[in-house]
Design a protein around this motif. Structure first.
Motif, PDB file in Angstrom:
ATOM      1  N   ARG A  35       5.130  52.557  34.683  1.00  0.00           N
ATOM      2  CA  ARG A  35       3.671  52.527  34.827  1.00  0.00           C
ATOM      3  C   ARG A  35       3.283  51.456  35.842  1.00  0.00           C
ATOM      4  NH1 ARG A  35      -0.178  54.143  31.272  1.00  0.00           N
ATOM      5  NH2 ARG A  35       1.150  54.044  29.448  1.00  0.00           N
ATOM      6  N   ARG A  36       2.458  51.807  36.797  1.00  0.00           N
ATOM      7  CA  ARG A  36       1.967  50.809  37.752  1.00  0.00           C
ATOM      8  C   ARG A  36       1.075  49.831  36.996  1.00  0.00           C
ATOM      9  NH1 ARG A  36       2.932  51.666  43.495  1.00  0.00           N
ATOM     10  NH2 ARG A  36       1.582  49.857  43.617  1.00  0.00           N
ATOM     11  N   GLN A  37       1.357  48.543  37.183  1.00  0.00           N
ATOM     12  CA  GLN A  37       0.734  47.509  36.357  1.00  0.00           C
ATOM     13  C   GLN A  37      -0.530  46.910  36.976  1.00  0.00           C
ATOM     14  OE1 GLN A  37       1.831  46.522  33.297  1.00  0.00           O
ATOM     15  NE2 GLN A  37       3.380  48.130  33.371  1.00  0.00           N
ATOM     16  N   GLU A  38      -0.768  47.173  38.265  1.00  0.00           N
ATOM     17  CA  GLU A  38      -1.917  46.537  38.900  1.00  0.00           C
ATOM     18  C   GLU A  38      -3.208  46.921  38.167  1.00  0.00           C
ATOM     19  OE1 GLU A  38       0.444  48.318  40.259  1.00  0.00           O
ATOM     20  OE2 GLU A  38       1.099  47.499  42.182  1.00  0.00           O
ATOM     21  N   LYS A  39      -4.088  45.952  38.037  1.00  0.00           N
ATOM     22  CA  LYS A  39      -5.359  46.225  37.344  1.00  0.00           C
ATOM     23  C   LYS A  39      -6.126  47.338  38.042  1.00  0.00           C
ATOM     24  CE  LYS A  39      -6.919  42.351  34.559  1.00  0.00           C
ATOM     25  NZ  LYS A  39      -5.754  41.450  34.629  1.00  0.00           N
ATOM     26  N   GLN A  51       5.465  55.679  38.611  1.00  0.00           N
ATOM     27  CA  GLN A  51       6.242  55.712  39.856  1.00  0.00           C
ATOM     28  C   GLN A  51       7.712  55.465  39.531  1.00  0.00           C
ATOM     29  OE1 GLN A  51       4.413  53.545  43.041  1.00  0.00           O
ATOM     30  NE2 GLN A  51       6.281  53.448  44.260  1.00  0.00           N
ATOM     31  N   ALA A  52       8.580  56.211  40.200  1.00  0.00           N
ATOM     32  CA  ALA A  52      10.015  55.933  40.088  1.00  0.00           C
ATOM     33  C   ALA A  52      10.326  54.699  40.924  1.00  0.00           C
ATOM     34  CB  ALA A  52      10.815  57.124  40.601  1.00  0.00           C
ATOM     35  N   MET A  53      11.286  53.906  40.490  1.00  0.00           N
ATOM     36  CA  MET A  53      11.702  52.735  41.275  1.00  0.00           C
ATOM     37  C   MET A  53      13.199  52.853  41.493  1.00  0.00           C
ATOM     38  SD  MET A  53      10.787  48.752  40.670  1.00  0.00           S
ATOM     39  CE  MET A  53      11.597  48.572  39.081  1.00  0.00           C
ATOM     40  N   ASN A  54      13.580  53.634  42.498  1.00  0.00           N
ATOM     41  CA  ASN A  54      15.007  53.827  42.786  1.00  0.00           C
ATOM     42  C   ASN A  54      15.164  54.304  44.223  1.00  0.00           C
ATOM     43  OD1 ASN A  54      14.509  56.650  42.855  1.00  0.00           O
ATOM     44  ND2 ASN A  54      14.785  56.793  40.639  1.00  0.00           N
ATOM     45  N   GLU A  55      16.393  54.617  44.599  1.00  0.00           N
ATOM     46  CA  GLU A  55      16.689  55.013  45.981  1.00  0.00           C
ATOM     47  C   GLU A  55      16.987  56.509  46.059  1.00  0.00           C
ATOM     48  OE1 GLU A  55      18.352  52.567  44.257  1.00  0.00           O
ATOM     49  OE2 GLU A  55      16.911  51.079  44.958  1.00  0.00           O
TER      50      GLU A  55
END
Lengths: 278, 359
Positions: free
Chosen positions: A246-250, A41-45
């Protein structure tokens, strides 16, 4: 003497290595290619505005006595409807619009509420699909590379063998991918002129040609670059880049976001037998 | 759609005629096929599959379970001829259909619609274990979906104006229950571009008997992804994982997979109450089994278990042949002028009727 030379060389090598760290080498897929599998996922505006921008009171604005205010249609959203500020993802600052295209962007901004294809849950196009604020999942095997996007259930199959010119224009284009060392290079064309780059009215024509580059630059980062060429709208090709995380949730996973259902009231509600208050 | 209905009626009639021919002797079991492996050692199911087939879900009344090669060839030739005739170019002499339609039924009926050029309903019967099958359903052995429970029939009746995932795009004027045009939610899921029609995305994945029957499988160590051509629906199967909590419901359910030797087994639960395959409850459980049976085909088998709807589980199977075709973008909602016009048309009809009453 000999050992002193070896020591000197070793120290020099260490010193050089410290100055220019070796490029990150991604974990390998079984076929030896860098492994891009995962939920990213991108994390920006960028979806608000790909250019550097200050915060704004709302996505749809109207003139107020002392400056722009939220348009009546979005007023009730309050702070939730405000545009967060962003440093932008466009290399070299602003977009090289042709003068007439710049006027078109202004018109897009003014008509954002009815003109942005995202509002109607239309397929987002490329590269916008990458930074919609939803996760996406890359499936990479030795015979296929495929991306499923949570937003609108958009999908892209990366052709690993060029099937020839796209037979028709489409929302997500036709993607042909090849590896260049550590980087997956994806050539995307065959677009229609219906998608935008963001909620700020940045747009393209059906001459759009996108070249994307996906490079693993860390255990949980892909560096994403997209070169945009559209001679009808821009005076020269330009580039955007951003990290994808990378999405970190298990239990990270894509969930349903079939927004087609969510826009039925907006698009068709007035034609109910008993319309709701609008 | 008219074409499809007529083909099915013709098929049923022909099958009934072939009833008297004695059942084909089952072929001796061949040595089981061992599929090529992915790097992690499991059978490689990847590729593009074309699910179009002439074999209907349920066996036409009175027909036998399998056709002889000669019977199948004859029926397939008939279909090919029909397709050719109905796919011919429309000549310039054709006049407009009469006002209000020509009285024909189906999605292409009334005022005319797709001719066969646009359709891909299938050209051959599905072959399983060397048998040319007359139904996808294999259990119950009569090839018919079991009777619904009384409670399920009651439930289905109460929600008749909410079409189910197996519904076709549109039902015929006059056959639709009253109120079918009152709200967008009362239109079929295919018409709303929420899922492809005819349970094409599934699960269970069925042939559409109309067009756009391609499905792509991509397989990694931890996931199997099945892309359905309509409406670009990607079902992501998590291998050896846990189902989501019951509070989380998904259009195509929540799919968990594991390997049993040569076979990928996928369990799906957590459906929304909007999907409702054949009026099933949202607690329906679908078990799918994918097995490569030849270099160019896999066998797809599914079992439906929903005690709230059917008194017993039922099972169907058919062969998915590999194809070299590509899936092109099926952007449905983006050009869905039909849904608006269908609802507007209904409002217009009501307004006209009200005015007539006044006069």
């Amino acid at each position: 003497m000999k050992s002193a030379v070896v020591l000197f060389l070793t120290l020099t090598t260490i010193a050089l290595a410290a100055q220019t760290p070796a490029p990150y080498r991604a974990p390998r897929a079984p076929d030896g290619k860098p492994d891009l599998n995962g939920i990213w996922q991108a994390m920006n505006e960028a979806n608000y505005d790909i250019e550097m921008h200050m915060a704004r009171p709302a996505m749809a604005l109207r003139p107020g006595p002392y400056g722009p205010l939220p348009a009546a249609a979005v007023l009730r959203l309050g702070a939730v409807g405000a545009v967060p500020p962003g440093v932008g993802v466009v290399e070299g600052g602003s977009l090289p619009y042709k003068p007439e295209a710049l006027a078109k962007r202004k018109e897009n901004q003014e008509n954002w509420l009815t003109a942005d294809p995202e509002i109607k849950c239309y397929l987002p196009g490329v590269p916008r699909t990458t930074y919609m604020g939803h996760p996406f999942q890359i499936f990479q095997s030795s015979s296929a590379i495929f991306i499923a996007y949570q937003y609108a259930g958009a999908v892209r199959n990366f052709h690993l063998k060029d099937p020839g010119p796209p037979p028709a224009d489409s929302w997500m284009g036709q993607s042909v991918a090849k590896w260049e060392g550590e980087t997956l290079v994806v050539d995307v064309k065959g677009f229609n002129d219906q998608t935008w780059f963001d909620r700020a009215g940045n747009f393209h024509s059906d001459k759009l040609h996108v070249v994307e580059r996906y490079t693993r630059t860390g255990p949980d980062i892909i560096t994403y670059e997209a070169t945009i060429d559209d001679p009808e709208v821009f005076t020269r090709p330009w580039k955007m880049s951003m990290p994808l995380y990378r999405r970190q949730e298990k239990n990270a996973q894509l969930m349903d976001f079939k927004c087609v259902e969510f826009v039925e009231e907006l698009m068709f509600g007035q034609w109910r037998k008993k319309p709701l208050e609008r | 759609m008219r074409t499809r209905l007529m083909s099915l009626i013709a098929l049923a009639a022909t099958l009934a005629l072939t009833l008297h021919i004695s059942a084909q002797a089952p072929k001796p079991a061949a040595k089981p096929y061992t599929a090529p492996r992915t790097p992690d050692g499991h059978p490689d199911l990847q590729g593009m599959y074309d699910l179009a087939t002439l074999t209907p879900v349920e066996r036409p009344a009175g027909a036998k379970a399998a056709l002889t090669d000669e019977e199948a060839a004859k029926l397939e030739r008939n279909v090919a001829t029909q397709v050719e005739v109905r796919g011919r170019d429309i000549t310039g002499e054709r006049t407009a259909p009469p006002k209000g339609g020509d009285g024909s039924t189906g999605a292409a009926g009334g005022v005319g619609g797709y001719n066969n050029f646009w359709l891909d309903p299938g050209s051959s019967y599905t072959v399983v274990n060397g048998e040319k099958r007359t139904s996808l359903v294999i259990d119950p052995p009569d090839g018919r979906v079991p009777q619904m429970t009384a409670a399920a029939r009651q439930r289905a009746l109460a929600r008749f104006v909410r079409p189910t995932s197996d519904a076709t795009e549109s039902r015929d004027v006059g056959l639709e229950p009253a109120g079918s045009y009152d709200n967008p939610e009362q239109r079929p899921l295919g018409e709303r571009c929420l899922l492809g029609f005819g349970s094409t995305s599934g699960p269970p994945v069925l042939p559409t008997y109309f067009y756009n029957n391609l499905h792509q499988i991509v397989q990694t160590k931890d996931y199997v992804m099945i892309l359905t051509e309509m409406v670009h629906d990607a079902r992501i199967i998590r291998m050896n994982s846990q189902h989501l909590p019951k509070t989380i419901r998904k259009w195509m359910g929540d799919s968990i997979g594991h390997w049993e030797g040569e076979t990928l087994v996928v369990e799906t639960t957590n459906f929304t109450d909007k999907t409702r395959f054949r009026s099933a409850s949202e607690d329906m459980r679908v078990t799918e089994r994918f097995t490569r049976v030849a270099p160019n085909a896999l066998l797809y088998r599914f079992t439906i278990d929903d005690p709230a709807t059917w008194e017993r589980p039922w099972t169907a199977e058919y062969t998915w042949p590999l194809t070299n075709d590509h899936i092109y973008e099926y952007a449905c909602h983006e050009s869905n002028y039909a849904l608006e016009n269908i609802l507007r048309g209904a409002r217009r009809r009501e307004a006209d009727a009200a005015q007539k009453k006044e006069e």
